[in-house]
Motif scaffolding. Structure first.
Motif, short mmCIF file in Angstrom:
data_model
loop_
_atom_site.label_atom_id
_atom_site.label_comp_id
_atom_site.label_asym_id
_atom_site.label_seq_id
_atom_site.Cartn_x
_atom_site.Cartn_y
_atom_site.Cartn_z
N THR A 324 8.76 -17.71 -112.67
CA THR A 324 9.03 -19.00 -113.08
C THR A 324 9.75 -19.36 -114.31
OG1 THR A 324 6.77 -19.17 -111.87
CG2 THR A 324 7.50 -21.18 -113.34
N ARG A 325 9.48 -18.80 -115.60
CA ARG A 325 10.14 -19.02 -116.61
C ARG A 325 11.73 -18.77 -116.69
NH1 ARG A 325 6.09 -16.70 -121.28
NH2 ARG A 325 5.78 -15.54 -119.41
N ALA A 326 11.99 -17.63 -115.97
CA ALA A 326 13.41 -17.42 -115.51
C ALA A 326 14.03 -18.31 -115.12
CB ALA A 326 13.39 -15.74 -114.95
N LEU A 327 13.48 -19.23 -114.11
CA LEU A 327 13.99 -20.01 -113.30
C LEU A 327 14.11 -21.52 -114.05
CD1 LEU A 327 12.72 -18.87 -110.13
CD2 LEU A 327 15.26 -19.34 -110.64
N ILE A 328 13.17 -21.64 -114.90
CA ILE A 328 13.11 -22.94 -115.90
C ILE A 328 14.25 -22.78 -116.74
CG2 ILE A 328 11.76 -24.02 -117.75
CD1 ILE A 328 9.43 -23.34 -116.32
N CYS A 329 14.50 -21.36 -117.31
CA CYS A 329 15.57 -21.20 -118.29
C CYS A 329 16.92 -21.10 -117.83
CB CYS A 329 15.19 -19.84 -118.84
SG CYS A 329 16.39 -19.44 -120.21
N ASP A 330 17.00 -20.48 -116.58
CA ASP A 330 18.46 -20.57 -115.73
C ASP A 330 18.03 -20.84 -114.18
OD1 ASP A 330 20.94 -20.15 -114.51
OD2 ASP A 330 21.26 -18.32 -115.91
N PRO A 331 18.13 -22.11 -113.77
CA PRO A 331 18.01 -22.27 -112.38
C PRO A 331 19.06 -21.50 -111.35
CG PRO A 331 18.09 -24.61 -113.66
CD PRO A 331 18.44 -23.37 -114.41
N ALA A 332 20.12 -21.46 -112.05
CA ALA A 332 20.91 -20.56 -111.15
C ALA A 332 20.85 -18.98 -110.88
CB ALA A 332 22.58 -20.92 -111.87
N MET A 333 19.88 -18.55 -111.80
CA MET A 333 19.54 -17.07 -111.77
C MET A 333 19.76 -16.50 -110.24
SD MET A 333 17.04 -14.58 -110.97
CE MET A 333 15.50 -15.38 -111.20
N PRO A 334 19.14 -16.94 -109.32
CA PRO A 334 19.28 -16.26 -108.14
C PRO A 334 20.84 -16.20 -107.50
CG PRO A 334 17.58 -17.56 -107.80
CD PRO A 334 18.21 -18.06 -108.99
N ASP A 335 21.65 -17.21 -107.70
CA ASP A 335 22.90 -17.11 -107.27
C ASP A 335 23.72 -16.32 -108.11
OD1 ASP A 335 22.95 -18.91 -105.13
OD2 ASP A 335 23.55 -20.65 -106.24
N LYS A 336 23.62 -16.28 -109.58
CA LYS A 336 24.26 -15.31 -110.30
C LYS A 336 24.17 -13.74 -110.06
CE LYS A 336 24.41 -18.47 -114.22
NZ LYS A 336 24.01 -19.12 -115.30
N ALA A 337 22.68 -13.56 -109.84
CA ALA A 337 22.23 -12.10 -109.33
C ALA A 337 23.02 -11.72 -107.93
CB ALA A 337 20.74 -12.00 -109.24
N ALA A 347 18.64 -15.55 -120.03
CA ALA A 347 17.56 -14.77 -119.89
C ALA A 347 16.46 -15.59 -120.67
CB ALA A 347 17.51 -13.57 -120.38
N CYS A 348 15.20 -15.81 -120.10
CA CYS A 348 13.99 -16.30 -120.95
C CYS A 348 13.63 -15.58 -121.91
CB CYS A 348 13.08 -16.42 -119.82
SG CYS A 348 11.35 -16.78 -120.56
N ILE A 349 13.28 -15.87 -123.00
CA ILE A 349 12.64 -14.97 -124.43
C ILE A 349 11.20 -15.33 -124.48
CG2 ILE A 349 15.03 -15.32 -125.19
CD1 ILE A 349 13.84 -17.68 -127.27
N GLY A 350 10.55 -15.94 -123.52
CA GLY A 350 9.37 -16.06 -123.70
C GLY A 350 8.67 -16.67 -125.06
N CYS A 351 9.28 -17.76 -125.51
CA CYS A 351 8.74 -18.38 -126.58
C CYS A 351 7.63 -19.29 -126.18
CB CYS A 351 9.97 -19.23 -127.19
SG CYS A 351 10.63 -20.45 -126.33
N ASN A 352 7.58 -19.98 -125.10
CA ASN A 352 6.61 -20.83 -124.60
C ASN A 352 6.69 -22.12 -125.22
OD1 ASN A 352 5.68 -18.83 -123.01
ND2 ASN A 352 3.53 -18.85 -123.96
#
Length: 653
Positions: A324-337, A347-352
């Motif tokens: 979830t946070r990975a996709l908040i940080c980068d909505p295009a993550m699946p396409d890039k992968a 990349a999400c850094i988990g700062c919250n």
């Protein structure tokens, strides 16, 4: 290499019930504060559709209250009336047109109620009248009639989702919510057939699932989200989770595994675990939990990168990964992968800070690295500037880097000037504190974006208005940061005093009894106190505020305070310093006014914020150029405001 070669498990389809999900990437249910008046709106549609457009396999909608007593916040979705169906239908169509599957979470919090819409304390219901400590709620035990009413409300909500075209529903028995309250023998003290034995305590969930099946048949996927361990002495553990899943397996299509509980400060940290937790930290618990189960299993918990998700699935710990946070940080993550562009993933850094942190303040979800998240209606497409200009960005911290990236993306010719040797500003120091190393990912991500945007970067050069005019720049964005602020303290001796940031810049750390004076309640005071304590100093953290880490998101704060407690750090609150002598610090209690003294001090460390590096007089020097101040040189705040300033300024250029 193709996605199937790089991520053969992550990008393979999976069948759950009657639905085939195209890949194993899941945008799990999370509160966004985007809906208004309890219904789906255009902001929520745009937010979720953005993730669907970029290839997310399964999107699980945020919680939907099934009954009028399920309103645990004033800004949640409600599915207790048929009027909600058109909004859910718009959402389903928006996600499904891109090939994503959409499930909805069916929710009743029981006693886990945060706040109400009118500020009055609401009436909360639970299995029994056992208080909730985190929100200080004393619930009313449910009557049998009320139980049956709520059970039917789950079924009615499922019917509405089905009519709207949503393909599945997920019942929340996680994080200490109402079904978990029935399962927990320390919360469920009933003497009827809903309490006592496990067979009785699981009855509520049995009836909910059976009522949904009667209402909608087998055409709707039905899943269960449950905490594998609530991480609390009074919470349910792995044994109850395993027994529950085995008991309900034949009634369900899948299970979703998380950890923690909303009921306590320590347990709630696991709802959105911060960067101090390792990636995919629940994978071994998931592996043991699924032993003997045939249900497809979804796992969530700090799974930030495609390679981490691939390994979780390959190892057999889970079948799908919540990212979830990975996709908040980068909505295009699946396409890039999928196109083998790992370096391009932000990349999400988990700062919250801007995701769950915004929710806890009743604000729409966002991301400190990608403020476009949650603002898709305004910044969904950056677009090209009407007129291409030569733009100078002065200062290479997060504000300047973001401004340069966005300005260049919009077609401007951008040069970024940094007076130092490296880019990153204060973020370079933040990553040096204990448990904060991932914060450096903010700089790493922006450096990659600068390269891709074609920004010209010049380091170790100071520029003036005159040189920029001479070189033909037409717009200037100034992001030169701030300097540490030193409060006025009466000095009656020779006590050594340092700024917190000096200790992160290669200076030898002081020993003995060190007092960290913190007026900000942010990561600096907490982090420096922990750093010094780990190096052997006896530390007192004196806070001019209500509690340590007051300005931080609660899960980050509470996990940090727990570490300070374990290290023996003394923490004083309501403390305003006004003077020092050779070995003592003099303070006032800010509520009562009484004097307080800390004696036997060897060193004082100041964590008192910063002052802008650009003064009003400095600003006047730029009269010959259109100039915008951004980030800390405008007003010292956090990385979130700095990056957002950069976005806004570049969009207006």
């Amino acid at each position: 290499m193709s996605a199937q070669e790089l991520f053969p498990h992550l990008f393979s389809p999976i069948r759950i019930g009657t639905v085939t999900i195209p890949n194993r990437i899941v945008f799990t249910g999370h509160d966004t504060c985007l809906p208004e008046d309890g219904v789906v709106n255009e902001a929520l549609v745009a937010y979720l559709e953005r993730r669907a457009r970029h290839g997310t396999g399964l999107i699980v909608l945020q919680v939907s209250g099934v009954h009028d007593t399920a309103r645990y916040t004033s800004h949640m979705l409600m599915a207790h009336e048929d009027a909600c169906i058109p909004g859910y239908r718009r959402l389903a169509q928006a996600c499904q047109r891109h090939g994503s599957v959409l499930f909805a979470q069916l929710f009743h919090p029981g006693r886990e109620i945060m706040e109400s819409s009118d500020g009055l304390k609401p009436v909360a219901y639970s299995a029994s009248g056992v208080p909730q400590e985190r929100f200080r709620v004393m619930p009313r035990g449910l009557s049998r009639t009320k139980i049956h009413e709520i059970v039917e409300s789950f079924a009615d909500a499922a019917r509405r989702m089905h009519e709207a075209g949503i393909q599945g529903v997920e019942i929340l028995a996680s994080h200490g919510y109402l079904p978990a309250q029935f399962l927990n023998p320390l919360v469920n003290r009933r003497n009827d057939d809903y309490g006592g034995s496990f067979a009785n305590r699981v009855r509520f969930l049995e009836e909910v699932i059976d009522a949904i099946r009667r209402e909608v048949g087998d055409g709707l996927v039905v899943g269960l989200r449950i905490s594998c361990d609530e991480r609390d002495e009074e919470g349910i553990g792995e044994d109850v989770a395993i027994d529950t899943l085995r008991h309900l397996e034949n009634r369900l299509d899948y299970a979703s595994i998380v950890a923690g509980t909303s009921a306590s400060l320590g347990g709630s940290v696991h709802i959105v675990p911060p960067m101090t937790y390792e990636s995919a930290y629940l994978r071994e618990e998931a592996r043991s939990l699924r032993a003997g189960l045939s249900l497809p299993l979804m796992l969530t918990g700090r799974i930030n990168q495609p390679h981490e998700a691939e390994e979780v699935i390959r190892s057999g710990a889970a079948d799908l990964c919540g990212m979830t946070r990975a996709l908040i940080c980068d909505p295009a993550m699946p396409d890039k992968a999928r196109r083998n562009d790992a370096d391009g993933i932000r990349a999400c850094i988990g700062c919250n800070q801007a995701c769950i942190g915004h929710f806890h303040r009743g604000l729409p979800v966002s991301c400190i690295q990608y403020p476009e998240s949650g603002r898709e209606l305004r910044y969904g497409e950056l677009g090209r500037a009407e007129t291409t200009r030569r733009v100078a960005v002065i200062g290479g911290g997060p504000a300047g880097m973001k401004a340069a990236v966005v300005a260049a993306t919009r077609g401007h010719r951008v040069t970024l000037f940094e007076a130092g040797r490296r880019l990153g500003g204060q973020a370079n120091l933040a990553q040096l504190l204990p448990g904060r190393s991932e914060f450096g990912g903010l700089v790493t991500n922006l450096l990659e974006e600068l390269k891709r945007a074609g920004v010209e970067v010049t380091t170790q050069r100071r520029v003036t208005p005159e040189t920029l005019i001479e070189e033909g720049f037409e717009r200037v964005l100034v992001a030169t940061g701030a300097r540490p602020y030193a409060p006025s303290l009466e000095g009656l001796g020779e006590l050594p005093v340092s700024q917190a940031v000096e200790l992160l810049d290669g200076t030898a750390l002081p020993g003995g009894h060190v007092v960290v004076y913190d007026t900000q309640g942010d990561w600096v005071g907490l982090g420096v106190a922990e750093l010094l304590a780990r190096e052997g100093a006896r530390v007192t953290l004196a806070i001019n505020g209500l509690h340590p880490g007051e300005a931080l998101q609660s899960y980050v704060r509470d996990s940090s305070v727990a570490r300070l407690h374990d290290l023996g750090v003394r923490m004083m609150t309501y403390a305003r310093a006004f003077g020092v002598d050779d070995d003592s610090i003099y303070l006032y209690h800010t509520a009562g006014g009484e004097p307080m003294v800390i004696e036997g001090v060897d060193h004082l460390v100041l964590s008192c914020g910063a002052t802008p590096a650009v003064s009003p007089e400095d600003e006047e020097r730029w009269a010959g150029l259109p100039v915008t101040l951004i980030g800390d040189c405008l007003a010292p705040r956090t990385a979130e405001e700095a990056v957002y300033d950069g976005l806004k300024a570049a969009m207006a250029t």
